[in-house]
Motif scaffolding. Structure first.
Motif, PDB file in Angstrom:
ATOM      1  N   PHE A 425       0.865  -1.200   0.134  1.00 12.36           N
ATOM      2  CA  PHE A 425       0.071   0.011  -0.046  1.00 12.36           C
ATOM      3  C   PHE A 425       0.763   1.112  -0.008  1.00 12.36           C
ATOM      4  O   PHE A 425       0.357   2.390   0.192  1.00 12.36           O
ATOM      5  CB  PHE A 425      -0.939   0.149   1.257  1.00 12.36           C
ATOM      6  N   GLY A 426       2.120   1.137  -0.188  1.00  8.70           N
ATOM      7  CA  GLY A 426       2.973   2.124  -0.284  1.00  8.70           C
ATOM      8  C   GLY A 426       4.503   2.034  -0.376  1.00  8.70           C
ATOM      9  O   GLY A 426       4.832   0.962  -0.334  1.00  8.70           O
ATOM     10  N   TYR A 427       4.996   3.045  -0.436  1.00  9.48           N
ATOM     11  CA  TYR A 427       6.574   3.185  -0.460  1.00  9.48           C
ATOM     12  C   TYR A 427       7.324   4.043   0.352  1.00  9.48           C
ATOM     13  O   TYR A 427       6.854   5.059   0.503  1.00  9.48           O
ATOM     14  CB  TYR A 427       7.183   2.976  -1.911  1.00  9.48           C
ATOM     15  N   LEU A 428       8.646   3.692   0.978  1.00 11.63           N
ATOM     16  CA  LEU A 428       9.399   4.911   1.462  1.00 11.63           C
ATOM     17  C   LEU A 428       9.822   5.539   0.385  1.00 11.63           C
ATOM     18  O   LEU A 428      10.582   4.804  -0.671  1.00 11.63           O
ATOM     19  CB  LEU A 428      10.526   4.027   2.718  1.00 11.63           C
ATOM     20  N   VAL A 429       9.981   6.614   0.280  1.00 12.18           N
ATOM     21  CA  VAL A 429      10.552   7.514  -0.793  1.00 12.18           C
ATOM     22  C   VAL A 429      11.752   8.545  -0.302  1.00 12.18           C
ATOM     23  O   VAL A 429      12.457   8.960  -1.272  1.00 12.18           O
ATOM     24  CB  VAL A 429       9.431   8.308  -1.664  1.00 12.18           C
ATOM     25  N   GLU A 430      12.192   8.605   0.985  1.00 10.15           N
ATOM     26  CA  GLU A 430      13.004   9.498   1.240  1.00 10.15           C
ATOM     27  C   GLU A 430      13.872   8.717   2.568  1.00 10.15           C
ATOM     28  O   GLU A 430      12.987   8.220   3.391  1.00 10.15           O
ATOM     29  CB  GLU A 430      12.714  10.742   1.882  1.00 10.15           C
ATOM     30  N   ASN A 431      15.196   8.709   2.549  1.00  9.59           N
ATOM     31  CA  ASN A 431      15.712   8.127   3.646  1.00  9.59           C
ATOM     32  C   ASN A 431      15.553   6.586   3.993  1.00  9.59           C
ATOM     33  O   ASN A 431      15.550   6.404   5.233  1.00  9.59           O
ATOM     34  CB  ASN A 431      15.720   8.937   5.010  1.00  9.59           C
ATOM     35  N   GLN A 432      14.955   5.852   3.021  1.00  9.58           N
ATOM     36  CA  GLN A 432      14.601   4.357   3.240  1.00  9.58           C
ATOM     37  C   GLN A 432      15.916   3.480   3.867  1.00  9.58           C
ATOM     38  O   GLN A 432      15.649   2.716   4.381  1.00  9.58           O
ATOM     39  CB  GLN A 432      14.033   3.895   2.092  1.00  9.58           C
ATOM     40  N   ASP A 433      17.187   4.148   3.272  1.00 13.72           N
ATOM     41  CA  ASP A 433      18.405   3.220   3.670  1.00 13.72           C
ATOM     42  C   ASP A 433      18.418   3.299   5.370  1.00 13.72           C
ATOM     43  O   ASP A 433      19.113   2.233   6.080  1.00 13.72           O
ATOM     44  CB  ASP A 433      19.669   3.791   3.313  1.00 13.72           C
ATOM     45  N   LEU A 434      17.869   3.870   6.227  1.00  9.19           N
ATOM     46  CA  LEU A 434      17.659   4.035   7.514  1.00  9.19           C
ATOM     47  C   LEU A 434      17.482   2.729   8.087  1.00  9.19           C
ATOM     48  O   LEU A 434      17.806   2.275   9.242  1.00  9.19           O
ATOM     49  CB  LEU A 434      16.763   5.272   8.049  1.00  9.19           C
ATOM     50  N   LEU A 435      16.395   2.007   7.370  1.00  9.20           N
ATOM     51  CA  LEU A 435      15.938   0.939   7.756  1.00  9.20           C
ATOM     52  C   LEU A 435      16.964  -0.349   8.107  1.00  9.20           C
ATOM     53  O   LEU A 435      16.787  -1.129   8.818  1.00  9.20           O
ATOM     54  CB  LEU A 435      14.917   0.167   6.572  1.00  9.20           C
ATOM     55  N   SER A 436      18.202   0.031   7.465  1.00  7.74           N
ATOM     56  CA  SER A 436      19.190  -1.196   7.434  1.00  7.74           C
ATOM     57  C   SER A 436      19.765  -1.153   8.773  1.00  7.74           C
ATOM     58  O   SER A 436      20.590  -1.923   9.360  1.00  7.74           O
ATOM     59  CB  SER A 436      20.251  -0.971   6.285  1.00  7.74           C
ATOM     60  N   SER A 437      19.556  -0.076   9.416  1.00 10.85           N
ATOM     61  CA  SER A 437      20.050   0.190  10.738  1.00 10.85           C
ATOM     62  C   SER A 437      19.217  -0.162  11.942  1.00 10.85           C
ATOM     63  O   SER A 437      19.502  -0.194  13.074  1.00 10.85           O
ATOM     64  CB  SER A 437      20.675   1.734  11.193  1.00 10.85           C
ATOM     65  N   VAL A 438      17.975  -0.453  11.669  1.00 13.01           N
ATOM     66  CA  VAL A 438      16.829  -0.413  12.550  1.00 13.01           C
ATOM     67  C   VAL A 438      17.129  -2.147  13.260  1.00 13.01           C
ATOM     68  O   VAL A 438      17.255  -3.024  12.528  1.00 13.01           O
ATOM     69  CB  VAL A 438      15.303  -0.613  11.937  1.00 13.01           C
ATOM     70  N   GLN A 439      16.850  -2.058  14.476  1.00  9.55           N
ATOM     71  CA  GLN A 439      17.112  -3.253  15.400  1.00  9.55           C
ATOM     72  C   GLN A 439      15.663  -3.678  16.118  1.00  9.55           C
ATOM     73  O   GLN A 439      14.989  -2.590  16.462  1.00  9.55           O
ATOM     74  CB  GLN A 439      18.057  -3.387  16.016  1.00  9.55           C
ATOM     75  N   VAL A 440      15.522  -4.818  16.551  1.00  7.81           N
ATOM     76  CA  VAL A 440      14.435  -5.168  17.513  1.00  7.81           C
ATOM     77  C   VAL A 440      14.485  -4.279  18.888  1.00  7.81           C
ATOM     78  O   VAL A 440      15.678  -4.272  19.211  1.00  7.81           O
ATOM     79  CB  VAL A 440      14.350  -6.694  17.669  1.00  7.81           C
ATOM     80  N   GLY A 441      13.728  -3.943  19.045  1.00  6.68           N
ATOM     81  CA  GLY A 441      13.527  -3.001  20.312  1.00  6.68           C
ATOM     82  C   GLY A 441      13.821  -1.400  19.962  1.00  6.68           C
ATOM     83  O   GLY A 441      13.409  -0.461  20.843  1.00  6.68           O
TER      84      GLY A 441
END
Length: 480
Positions: A425-441
């Motif tokens: 239902f959509g897309y991240l269009v800016e700064n999506q590379d931040l997801l690579s740093s996301v951790q549980v918690g």
């Protein structure tokens, strides 16, 4: 609960009644078998807290049973094959890799149909995917503005050449300028009344960029200015194209007409709070575009929860390099409990197929007999957002969602095993590379609506406002 990994052959068998998945794939010295064992076990263990995998239980097979490297690259081939042994092996790996996006609650991936690789390079740019999915093909000037779009996007090929191939840039800019010249009057007359001014302003800026800004860059051979200018002009193209949408393109089925529905597109600001104590170059904000033209009920449900601040303060519940998932609230509920009914609110599976006028509701494309057809908004881009759901219940999506990250060898863009099975239902269009740093918690600090709030119909938050499922105790429903 254990992930469902059905018994497919002697090569890869799992007992549905057991928490142990025993793999019997090829021979121990076969590199494909080794990699397949790794993929299947990795998927099974990642998709369930309770299930474990025994990757080293391998039967010895005759040489005739081993698929030779030159006949099949397991992790790169299409899943359709005439050899039943190859087919079973590919199916097993495909099922396992699909399980990677299953949330660690009831939302588990269903077994995939056979997918075939599509010709040509897949489109992975989120903004391009969003432009292509706009319902404007029959609008006056649409053909020409699409040609402008494609010409500008094709500059990507010239940017790959060391030093930039300016002859190619020049040719594409001239082609785009010619297409725009032919269609400007028709475009201006075709804008929706409430979008006419923004459309005309974007059209003027686009014309200026093609007639003066880009030619000056080409003449100066300023390689550093090409990509920013291309991006800027494509932004104007997006505004022009969306200004051509004069009304919502279809009628939502009666049985879903009272649900929250996003009748257009909305832009959301997603702010994360990461626990890594690192300075992130582009900050911890991401820009998310919800596509209500192609998934109005799914996007509307999500936006309604955002307006309730349901996700604010909620922890990330899975981050394994393939997906980032959250949306499972504290307590026994597996999703959002609607205060008006005191029951779990769910939404139907909703998938728009390219070329269709209305989405397919309530079933996967495989179940609909259309597994070879392409969704209008596919799992192609890094940061694609989609609803999670229960394994055997197509219409069980509620509040849990995931961002797809990794384009693996078993989930390639343009032949993704998730396409047609889960509602994008959509897309991240800016700064999506931040997801690579996301951790549980890590935490979703907030999700705020930047634009499009007026396009949400049947918003339940206006009737029953208040705190949803995160850890924010503020009961305000404001999203500003």
């Amino acid at each position: 609960m254990a992930a469902r990994t059905p018994s497919l052959s002697a090569r890869a068998s799992c007992s549905s009644s057991s928490s142990v998945c025993r793999l019997r794939i090829g021979s121990a010295h076969n590199s494909q078998a080794q990699e397949a064992r790794h993929v299947v076990c990795g998927a099974v263990s990642a998709s369930s807290r309770s299930q474990r995998c025994e990757p080293h239980v391998v039967t010895k097979m005759s040489s005739d049973d081993v698929v030779e490297d030159d006949k099949m690259d397991l992790l790169r081939s299409a899943w359709t094959t005439t050899d039943p042994k190859q087919n079973a092996m590919a199916k097993a790996s495909a099922v396992a890799m699909s399980a990677l996006i299953a949330i660690t609650s009831p939302a588990v991936v269903t077994p995939p149909a056979m997918a075939t690789l599509q010709p040509g390079d897949p489109i992975k740019n989120a903004n391009t995917l969003l432009r292509n999915a706009l319902p404007i093909d029959k609008k006056p000037g649409a053909k020409e503005i699409r040609e402008v779009q494609r010409s500008l996007e094709a500059i990507d090929q010239d940017l790959k050449v060391p030093g930039v191939r300016f002859s190619g840039v020049d040719a594409k800019v001239k082609k785009a300028k010619d297409s725009l010249r032919k269609s400007k009057d028709a475009l201006s007359k075709g804008f929706a009344p409430d979008k006419a001014q923004q459309g005309k302003d974007a059209l003027d800026e686009l014309q200026k960029g093609l007639e003066s800004d880009f030619p000056a860059i080409v003449e100066a051979k300023d390689k550093y200015a090409v990509q920013p200018t291309q991006t800027k002009l494509l932004t104007y193209v997006s505004v022009v194209e969306e200004s051509l949408v004069t009304e919502f393109p279809f009628q939502i089925p009666a049985e879903y007409s009272k649900m929250p529905a996003l009748k257009g597109r909305a832009v959301l600001d997603v702010t994360l709070k990461l626990n890594d104590n690192k300075l992130h170059e582009n900050g911890t904000h991401m820009m998310l575009v919800l596509d209500g033209y192609n998934a109005p009920i799914t996007a509307g449900n999500f936006m309604d929860l955002v307006m309730r601040r349901f996700y604010d303060g909620m922890e990330i519940q899975r981050a394994d390099g393939f997906v980032v998932q959250t949306g499972d609230p504290d307590g026994p509920a597996e999703g959002f409990i609607d205060p008006s009914t005191e029951a779990l609110r769910t939404v139907p599976l909703e998938i728009m197929v390219k070329g269709d006028k209305t989405p397919v509701y309530g079933e996967t494309l495989e179940e609909n007999g259309r597994y070879n057809e392409d969704p209008a908004i596919p799992f192609n881009a890094y940061g694609t957002i989609a609803m999670a759901r229960a394994e055997f219940e197509d219409n069980s999506g509620s509040s849990q969602f995931f961002w797809l990250l990794k384009e693996s060898e078993l989930t390639p863009s343009n032949a993704n095993l998730l396409d047609g099975r889960y509602a994008v239902f959509g897309y991240l269009v800016e700064n999506q590379d931040l997801l690579s740093s996301v951790q549980v918690g890590d935490t979703i600090e907030s999700i705020k609506v930047v634009s499009g709030a007026d396009l949400l119909e049947n918003a339940s938050y206006k009737v029953f406002s208040g705190f949803g499922g995160g850890n924010n105790s503020d009961e305000s429903s404001s999203s500003s």
